[in-house]
Motif scaffolding. Structure first.
Motif, PDB file in Angstrom:
ATOM      1  N   ASP A 296      85.302   3.431  22.414  1.00  0.00           N
ATOM      2  CA  ASP A 296      84.057   3.510  21.628  1.00  0.00           C
ATOM      3  C   ASP A 296      82.807   2.976  22.333  1.00  0.00           C
ATOM      4  O   ASP A 296      81.698   3.169  21.864  1.00  0.00           O
ATOM      5  CB  ASP A 296      84.183   2.759  20.285  1.00  0.00           C
TER       6      ASP A 296
ATOM      7  N   LYS B  86      74.289   9.689  16.127  1.00  0.00           N
ATOM      8  CA  LYS B  86      75.557   8.970  16.268  1.00  0.00           C
ATOM      9  C   LYS B  86      76.203   9.300  17.610  1.00  0.00           C
ATOM     10  O   LYS B  86      76.219  10.466  18.041  1.00  0.00           O
ATOM     11  CB  LYS B  86      76.496   9.342  15.116  1.00  0.00           C
TER      12      LYS B  86
ATOM     13  N   SER C  69      77.824  13.850  25.636  1.00  0.00           N
ATOM     14  CA  SER C  69      78.145  14.658  26.815  1.00  0.00           C
ATOM     15  C   SER C  69      79.197  14.040  27.731  1.00  0.00           C
ATOM     16  O   SER C  69      79.760  14.709  28.579  1.00  0.00           O
ATOM     17  CB  SER C  69      76.884  14.902  27.629  1.00  0.00           C
ATOM     18  N   TYR C  70      79.450  12.746  27.611  1.00  0.00           N
ATOM     19  CA  TYR C  70      80.409  12.088  28.497  1.00  0.00           C
ATOM     20  C   TYR C  70      81.506  11.424  27.674  1.00  0.00           C
ATOM     21  O   TYR C  70      81.310  11.096  26.507  1.00  0.00           O
ATOM     22  CB  TYR C  70      79.696  11.046  29.362  1.00  0.00           C
ATOM     23  N   THR C  71      82.633  11.252  28.303  1.00  0.00           N
ATOM     24  CA  THR C  71      83.771  10.650  27.608  1.00  0.00           C
ATOM     25  C   THR C  71      83.501   9.171  27.336  1.00  0.00           C
ATOM     26  O   THR C  71      83.027   8.452  28.212  1.00  0.00           O
ATOM     27  CB  THR C  71      85.046  10.757  28.466  1.00  0.00           C
ATOM     28  N   ILE C  72      83.807   8.741  26.132  1.00  0.00           N
ATOM     29  CA  ILE C  72      83.609   7.339  25.781  1.00  0.00           C
ATOM     30  C   ILE C  72      84.966   6.692  25.607  1.00  0.00           C
ATOM     31  O   ILE C  72      85.792   7.132  24.809  1.00  0.00           O
ATOM     32  CB  ILE C  72      82.781   7.205  24.489  1.00  0.00           C
ATOM     33  N   THR C  73      85.211   5.638  26.370  1.00  0.00           N
ATOM     34  CA  THR C  73      86.459   4.909  26.291  1.00  0.00           C
ATOM     35  C   THR C  73      86.271   3.742  25.336  1.00  0.00           C
ATOM     36  O   THR C  73      85.260   3.030  25.420  1.00  0.00           O
ATOM     37  CB  THR C  73      86.847   4.366  27.687  1.00  0.00           C
TER      38      THR C  73
ATOM     39  N   ASP D 243      79.303   9.872  19.405  1.00  0.00           N
ATOM     40  CA  ASP D 243      80.734  10.118  19.140  1.00  0.00           C
ATOM     41  C   ASP D 243      81.220  11.240  20.052  1.00  0.00           C
ATOM     42  O   ASP D 243      80.761  11.358  21.186  1.00  0.00           O
ATOM     43  CB  ASP D 243      80.936  10.457  17.656  1.00  0.00           C
ATOM     44  N   ASN D 244      82.068  12.074  19.544  1.00  0.00           N
ATOM     45  CA  ASN D 244      82.651  13.133  20.367  1.00  0.00           C
ATOM     46  C   ASN D 244      81.615  14.116  20.904  1.00  0.00           C
ATOM     47  O   ASN D 244      81.833  14.764  21.919  1.00  0.00           O
ATOM     48  CB  ASN D 244      83.680  13.933  19.546  1.00  0.00           C
ATOM     49  N   THR D 245      80.474  14.208  20.215  1.00  0.00           N
ATOM     50  CA  THR D 245      79.452  15.167  20.646  1.00  0.00           C
ATOM     51  C   THR D 245      78.719  14.694  21.890  1.00  0.00           C
ATOM     52  O   THR D 245      77.970  15.445  22.496  1.00  0.00           O
ATOM     53  CB  THR D 245      78.421  15.392  19.519  1.00  0.00           C
TER      54      THR D 245
ATOM     55  N   TYR E 209      76.571  -0.573  24.568  1.00  0.00           N
ATOM     56  CA  TYR E 209      77.452   0.287  25.371  1.00  0.00           C
ATOM     57  C   TYR E 209      77.479  -0.198  26.798  1.00  0.00           C
ATOM     58  O   TYR E 209      76.615  -0.945  27.242  1.00  0.00           O
ATOM     59  CB  TYR E 209      76.942   1.737  25.321  1.00  0.00           C
TER      60      TYR E 209
END
Lengths: 328, 559
Positions: A315, A303, A309-313, A305-307, A124
């Protein structure tokens, strides 16, 4: 006697192996400890991770070969790499090497290519949102202009004369911040005259030198957009030295608007004096929190993913918004 | 029980085993240390060399990027009038910059703005460049005409088209000639080579055309390793080239390490073997020097033990203090023992003489008493002639008996003595027996122990002739046999059984000196005086008579 010895050795082995199981080894690599922002960020990351894990922080002395060497030397007993690349384009080889040992990587501050970062499943990137940083810088100029056009356009020619102090060639933050701020100003309808753009490698001294060179050629610089605070402070110090700036501006606007990024201690100090008009906080605290959460999740097989705490651009990328800091 | 070993072999074996272990231990230590150090140093040096080569590549890319930056700066300038100007700048640039072969500029709509050659650029590179606009992109493509890879650099840039600022993408084809000149001057040994690979392990550049070691690089990814190729040991250095995504691989021949190791090994083995041999010879010499005199001592002791002849050790040529002092001690000891033995012999001799004296003195009183009794009887019966004969014989007998205290007298005196005795006894027994002497002339002057014959004759008269009806006869013989004088006293009495003879013999060796008859007395004196060289034998035949035979050596040793 012999039995006691064997028992002691066995106990030791059990204890040691037990220790290893609990203590995950994390290696943090920073590209150059003389970069104050990175130094601060890296040490904060180390401090926070050290609560749960065994963390080693290395300085790569601004040399990719040194960084490679450290990775090769530590790869056997490392469970996680947190890497601040020296050279962004080297990411490909490093990821491939670390991938062969199945070790997850979190990159910070220096963003690897998308084609490279996707080579490894658990990799990441955490960094500031440099586009937003640039836009915020431009917005502050706009805001000041709206108060009074002469605050910015000192000579009243309706053209904003800008000096661009850039961080480092090929650093995504440097390029993105500068491009975004200029594009934003143009978007807001200003005519921008770029007096000069100088790469100062994030360093105070080079910022000072750049100001010296530019000021001698163009004495009426209206706006200085710096990629970070260190270089901005260098510029301010030069202006003070030649008498272009006063020591402090309590209620007035300085003759040149200097805007930085990061929010380092020296930067905040200049903001209090009024000499540095504003800065965009590169949020060390939040970035560290993101990294800690990523590390915890990866080690606990949660995993991402959407859970999260921060937005992932895309993936892989987590960009943390900057925050404007002005006087008061 | 443990086997006993010779001292020399023990010293030799122990020290040899210790030395061999010591030498092997030390030399293997040296070998491991030196070969490890050698390998470490060589590998470190090779890494340094490889880093230097890498530095040249880094410099190359640095220069390339700086040049492209400079070109970009020039076209992003208001002094540009139109695309022709840009083309001119490009053409000038490829002349100035050695690293640059071609330059192509497109706008963001894939439209060609300017180029130096008529090369078409792949559209996927175009897209890649736009994907991340903040950095330079590297591309590689195989050229089937040149049978080699071409390298391209691309980046999104701003340029001035004569009327406006515009964004576009610049492509720069690299020229590897510079690198060629660098690598040509580097000596990496046989099979050593430099190559540059892209992210997909395509060999962009190699100093060795027949390159087929890509699998090693794929496995290594980054770092150092050693490999064997065409029976050659190679060290591989694979690292990133800063400012580019590509990697450099340097293969260096490290056969020299193994050659040096082998040489070291051979030298060490040779040295160790010769050291062991030399020291073994030295140890052998030393142990021989130490143990030879000891061995000699031992053999002399053995000889003494066997022969009872006391020898002195000489010519033990040892310069060892311990050995020479041991030898002289031994010699002194032998001297001492010899002295002691002499002393014992003298003492024994004195004791023997006194014993002899006492034995000789045992015989006289009865005989004298009886003889004197007979003389008185003869005188009373007026047999004056016989009185005269007897008295003369008695006087002669005593003269010989006394012999001025000597033990040894001439044989003729002993015969005379026997004759006197027989004269006396014949008169006493009134002619009850007769006698005869048969003495060889040549034994007359031989020396003999005195009072030897008389007891035997006495014995013959009392035991052999007593209770006889017919007259007895005694024959005395003396003759020489070999180096001995032999006396024989023979009577013609009843003789003795074999058991009786054995009983007599056994009483001879009885320790009590004082309980014996005359014969035992003679036997014991003979043994005391002549040791085993003299002998007494009893030869008897029933109803025929008995012969007592005495053998005395003529030349008895001086003792």
């Amino acid at each position: 006697m012999k039995k006691i010895l064997i028992i002691l050795i066995l106990i030791n082995i059990v204890l040691l192996s037990g220790c290893r199981k609990d203590e995950k080894n994390i290696v943090v690599l920073m590209y150059d400890e003389t970069d104050m922002f990175i130094n601060d960020l890296s040490n904060t990351i180390k401090k926070e991770l050290n609560i749960k894990y065994n963390v080693e922080l290395y300085d790569c002395k601004n040399n990719q070969l040194t960084e490679n060497e450290i990775i090769l030397n530590t790869i056997q007993d490392t469970d996680m790499y947190i890497i601040n690349l020296v050279d962004r384009v080297s990411a490909n080889s490093i990821i491939k090497k670390i991938q062969s040992n199945n070790i997850p990587i979190i990159f910070y501050n220096r963003e690897p290519n998308k084609s490279d970062i996707t080579l490894l499943e658990d990799s990441y990137y955490v960094g500031g949102d440099s586009f937003k940083d640039g836009i915020l810088q431009a917005d502050m100029v706009h805001e000041l202009y709206l108060q009074n056009s002469y605050n910015v356009d000192k000579n009243g020619d309706n053209i904003i004369d800008v000096l661009l102090i850039k961080g480092e060639k090929y650093h995504q933050d440097a390029e993105k911040r500068t491009t975004a701020s200029i594009d934003r100003l143009k978007e807001l309808g200003y005519e921008v005259n770029i007096l000069d753009h100088v790469y100062c490698n994030w360093q105070y001294t080079l910022g000072y030198n750049a100001a010296k060179k530019a000021y001698q050629e163009y004495p009426n610089i209206e706006v200085v957009l710096s990629n970070n605070d260190e270089m901005a402070v260098g510029v301010i110090d030069y202006f003070k030295e030649v008498g272009h700036f006063e020591e402090e501006y309590t209620n007035t606007i300085p003759p040149t608007i200097v805007i930085g990024v990061d929010g380092t201690t020296s930067g905040l100090n200049e903001i209090n004096k009024g000499t540095l008009y504003a800065t965009v906080l590169n949020n060390i605290e939040t970035q560290t929190n993101v990294i800690v959460e990523l590390v915890d999740n990866i080690f606990n097989d949660i995993k991402i993913d959407n859970t999260f705490s921060y937005t992932i651009t895309n993936d892989r990328y987590i960009y943390i918004d900057g925050k404007v800091i002005k006087k008061n | 029980m443990k086997n006993k070993k010779r001292m020399s072999s023990m010293i030799f074996q122990n020290i040899s085993v210790f030395l061999i272990i010591f030498f092997i231990f030390v030399s293997s230590g040296i070998y491991l240390f030196v070969s490890n150090t050698l390998e470490e140093i060589t590998i470190k040096q090779n890494i340094e060399t490889s880093k230097q080569i890498n530095q040249n590549f880094i410099t190359y890319f640095d220069n390339l990027i700086n040049s492209s930056q400079y070109i970009t700066d020039v076209i992003n300038n208001k002094s540009i009038n139109d695309n022709k100007d840009i083309k001119e700048i490009f053409e000038l640039s490829i002349v100035i910059y050695d690293y640059v072969d071609e330059i192509v500029l497109y706008d963001t709509n894939y439209k060609l703005i300017a180029n130096t050659n008529y090369t078409t650029i792949r559209t996927d590179w175009y897209d890649l460049t736009l994907e991340d606009q903040t950095m330079y992109h590297f591309h590689s493509e195989y050229n089937y005409y040149e049978k080699a890879y071409n390298g391209y650099l691309s980046r999104k840039i701003d340029f001035y088209n004569g009327s406006d600022y515009q964004t576009g993408i610049i492509f720069i084809k690299m020229n590897f000639d510079m690198i060629l000149s660098i690598t040509d001057n580097t000596n990496l040994g046989d099979e050593g080579q430099i190559c540059m690979i892209d992210t997909s392990y395509n060999v962009i550049y190699t100093s060795n055309i027949q390159f087929d070691q890509i699998n090693i690089l794929k496995e290594l990814i980054l770092g150092n390793d050693t490999t064997i190729y065409n029976n050659t040991h190679l060290q591989v250095y694979l690292n990133t080239i800063s400012n580019s995504p590509w990697r450099i691989a340097v293969f260096t021949n490290i056969d020299s390490i193994y050659e040096a190791n082998n040489q070291l090994l051979i030298t060490l083995i040779f040295t160790v073997i010769s050291c062991i041999l030399i020291t073994m010879i030295v140890i052998h010499r030393i142990s021989y020097k130490v143990t030879y005199p000891l061995g000699k001592l031992e053999s002399i002791m053995k000889e003494i033990e066997e022969s009872r002849i006391f020898l002195q050790i000489d010519n033990v040529d040892s310069n060892l203090v311990e050995i020479s002092s041991l030898t002289s001690r031994f010699n002194e000891m032998i001297k001492e023992i010899t002295l002691l033995i002499d002393k014992v012999i003298i003492e024994q001799k004195a004791q023997r003489l006194s014993e002899l004296k006492s034995l000789q003195n045992q015989m006289n009183p009865h005989f004298l008493y009886n003889t004197l009794d007979s003389i008185v009887y003869l005188a009373e019966t007026n047999q004056n002639d016989k009185v005269i004969d007897m008295t003369i014989a008695l006087s002669d007998l005593f003269r010989v008996s006394i012999s001025r205290g000597k033990f040894i007298i001439p044989l003729k005196d002993e015969i005379q003595h026997a004759k006197c005795y027989l004269v006396i006894q014949k008169i006493r027994y009134q002619e009850a027996f007769d006698y005869e002497f048969e003495v060889d002339e040549d034994v007359n002057e031989c020396e003999t122990m005195k009072l030897t014959l008389q007891p035997l004759i006495e014995n013959a008269i009392y035991h052999g002739l007593r209770n006889r009806v017919d007259p007895g006869f005694i024959k005395i013989k003396a003759y020489k046999e070999d180096s001995n004088v032999v006396y024989e006293v023979t009577d013609n009495g009843y003789g003795m059984r074999e058991e009786k003879i054995q009983e007599l013999y056994s009483t001879f060796n009885n320790a009590n000196l004082n309980d014996g008859v005359g014969m035992k007395n003679v036997y014991q004196r003979l043994k005391i005086y002549f040791n085993n060289k003299a002998d007494l034998k009893i030869i008897s035949e029933l109803d025929e008579g008995t012969t007592i035979r005495i053998t005395i050596p003529i030349n008895r040793e001086e003792e």
